[in-house]
Design a protein around this motif. Structure first.
Motif, mmCIF file in Angstrom:
data_model
loop_
_atom_site.group_PDB
_atom_site.id
_atom_site.type_symbol
_atom_site.label_atom_id
_atom_site.label_comp_id
_atom_site.label_asym_id
_atom_site.label_seq_id
_atom_site.Cartn_x
_atom_site.Cartn_y
_atom_site.Cartn_z
ATOM 1 N N UNK A 148 -14.777 8.834 -2.768
ATOM 2 C CA UNK A 148 -13.966 9.976 -3.188
ATOM 3 C C UNK A 148 -14.812 10.956 -4.003
ATOM 4 N N UNK A 149 -14.259 12.142 -4.234
ATOM 5 C CA UNK A 149 -14.939 13.177 -5.011
ATOM 6 C C UNK A 149 -14.026 13.559 -6.165
ATOM 7 N N UNK A 150 -14.172 12.868 -7.317
ATOM 8 C CA UNK A 150 -13.235 13.037 -8.434
ATOM 9 C C UNK A 150 -13.070 14.475 -8.914
ATOM 10 N N UNK A 154 -8.204 17.255 -4.352
ATOM 11 C CA UNK A 154 -7.574 17.607 -3.081
ATOM 12 C C UNK A 154 -8.480 17.323 -1.880
ATOM 13 N N UNK A 155 -9.691 16.839 -2.130
ATOM 14 C CA UNK A 155 -10.626 16.596 -1.027
ATOM 15 C C UNK A 155 -10.249 15.382 -0.198
ATOM 16 N N UNK A 156 -9.396 14.507 -0.745
ATOM 17 C CA UNK A 156 -9.059 13.286 -0.028
ATOM 18 C C UNK A 156 -10.108 12.210 -0.258
ATOM 19 N N UNK A 157 -10.129 11.224 0.609
ATOM 20 C CA UNK A 157 -11.083 10.119 0.448
ATOM 21 C C UNK A 157 -11.371 9.466 1.789
ATOM 22 N N UNK A 158 -12.579 8.949 1.912
ATOM 23 C CA UNK A 158 -12.930 8.142 3.086
ATOM 24 C C UNK A 158 -12.631 6.681 2.775
ATOM 25 N N UNK A 159 -12.041 6.000 3.737
ATOM 26 C CA UNK A 159 -11.761 4.567 3.621
ATOM 27 C C UNK A 159 -12.459 3.867 4.780
ATOM 28 N N UNK A 178 -5.443 11.600 2.668
ATOM 29 C CA UNK A 178 -5.352 12.946 2.085
ATOM 30 C C UNK A 178 -5.583 12.986 0.581
ATOM 31 N N UNK A 179 -5.357 11.877 -0.117
ATOM 32 C CA UNK A 179 -5.589 11.840 -1.564
ATOM 33 C C UNK A 179 -6.296 10.542 -1.938
ATOM 34 N N UNK A 180 -7.088 10.595 -2.991
ATOM 35 C CA UNK A 180 -7.759 9.398 -3.460
ATOM 36 C C UNK A 180 -6.764 8.426 -4.088
ATOM 37 N N UNK A 181 -5.667 8.948 -4.621
ATOM 38 C CA UNK A 181 -4.631 8.092 -5.211
ATOM 39 C C UNK A 181 -4.059 7.168 -4.145
ATOM 40 N N UNK A 182 -3.783 7.710 -2.967
ATOM 41 C CA UNK A 182 -3.259 6.899 -1.880
ATOM 42 C C UNK A 182 -4.281 5.861 -1.430
ATOM 43 N N UNK A 193 2.366 3.460 3.759
ATOM 44 C CA UNK A 193 2.082 4.884 3.946
ATOM 45 C C UNK A 193 0.750 5.078 4.666
ATOM 46 N N UNK A 194 -0.263 4.302 4.264
ATOM 47 C CA UNK A 194 -1.572 4.423 4.923
ATOM 48 C C UNK A 194 -1.487 4.010 6.393
ATOM 49 N N UNK A 195 -0.748 2.935 6.671
ATOM 50 C CA UNK A 195 -0.651 2.459 8.044
ATOM 51 C C UNK A 195 0.122 3.420 8.935
ATOM 52 N N UNK A 196 0.999 4.205 8.328
ATOM 53 C CA UNK A 196 1.801 5.140 9.132
ATOM 54 C C UNK A 196 1.028 6.399 9.509
ATOM 55 N N UNK A 197 -0.132 6.593 8.903
ATOM 56 C CA UNK A 197 -0.934 7.780 9.188
ATOM 57 C C UNK A 197 -2.052 7.449 10.178
ATOM 58 N N UNK A 198 -2.469 8.444 10.923
ATOM 59 C CA UNK A 198 -3.578 8.261 11.861
ATOM 60 C C UNK A 198 -4.863 8.020 11.067
#
Length: 256
Positions: A148-150, A154-159, A178-182, A193-198
């Motif tokens: 992530x980029x603290x 709003x940059x989101x995060x790679x998982x 879409x968010x590092x919090x998620x 929520x993560x599983x429901x997203x592409x």
């Protein structure tokens, strides 16, 4: 060293880690634990025997793992890799390695379930091939890598999910949230929520050149051979430490 071939591991339910207690001489009498003048809440007839066995197992584990407090592999890693902080909470099976890289924060998550998966896989293989009973299988450890980029929430995060095996990382997926919090949300709602997203295509279906670039991307951030060797050793160290604490807590509870 990273590998191109993807390796998908199925989830395996966590099993209890079975350990053999130290042998008990036949001539040793079971110790009674009812000398205290304070009435015991538990008055089971088996309490003293269970408590005595637990104490012997604790003694055995301490003798076999005298350096569990500061094993050599851990002190060496910490002295040579000060950029990585180890977040290890007692009685929590998950461990996090955290570091900064330029404007990024990198978190590598893994837990002790890897040992149970390895035990079950080994049992299944031994049932079908008795001649391999003496072979030692390297521990495979699933890891989750969050980048992530603290400074830019709003940059989101790679998982990125991967498996450490044979001294390297096998990347299985590279998702985007879409968010590092998620990305860090460990609740059931967050997981749903993560599983429901592409989350992106199967990593193995990507062009090999793109796969290789992902490998180089992680290697530049310190996820290479040294970390791939360290994490499996830390999993075994963590499980041993938690097992010993579990024995002590149960023994204390039984003797109240």
């Amino acid at each position: 060293m990273f590998r191109l071939a993807p390796r998908i591991l199925t989830s395996v339910a966590r099993l209890a880690v079975v350990r053999a207690a130290a042998p008990v001489p036949a001539c040793v009498a079971m110790r009674a634990f009812s000398a205290s003048v304070t009435p015991r809440m538990s008055a089971g007839t088996t309490d003293g025997e269970l408590h005595s066995t637990l104490l012997r197992e604790i003694k055995h584990e301490k003798e076999q793992n005298a350096d569990v407090a500061a094993p050599e592999f851990l002190t060496e890693f910490q002295s040579l890799n000060k950029q990585w902080a180890i977040r290890d909470e007692p009685r929590n099976k998950e461990v996090a390695l955290v570091r900064k890289f330029e404007n990024e924060k990198i978190t590598v998550l893994f837990n002790t379930d890897a040992l149970d998966e390895a035990d079950q896989l080994e049992q299944e293989e031994l049932e079908g091939a008795e001649e391999d009973q003496d072979a030692e299988r390297p521990l495979s450890v699933p890891v989750s890598i969050i980048i992530e980029k603290p400074a830019t929430p709003t940059a989101g995060a790679l998982e990125i999910t991967a498996t450490i095996q044979d001294g390297g990382f096998f990347i299985e997926s590279a998702g985007f949230t879409p968010t590092s919090v998620l990305a860090h949300d460990a609740t059931a709602e967050g997981d749903w929520t993560r599983q429901s997203k592409y989350s992106g295509p199967l990593f193995g279906n990507l062009d090999e050149g793109l796969q290789e670039q992902f490998h180089e991307f992680l290697a530049e951030r310190g996820l290479g051979d040294e970390l791939a060797d360290f994490i499996p050793m830390y999993v075994e160290y963590k499980e041993q430490k938690e097992y010993q604490t579990w024995l002590e807590n149960v023994a204390k509870f039984v003797n109240i």
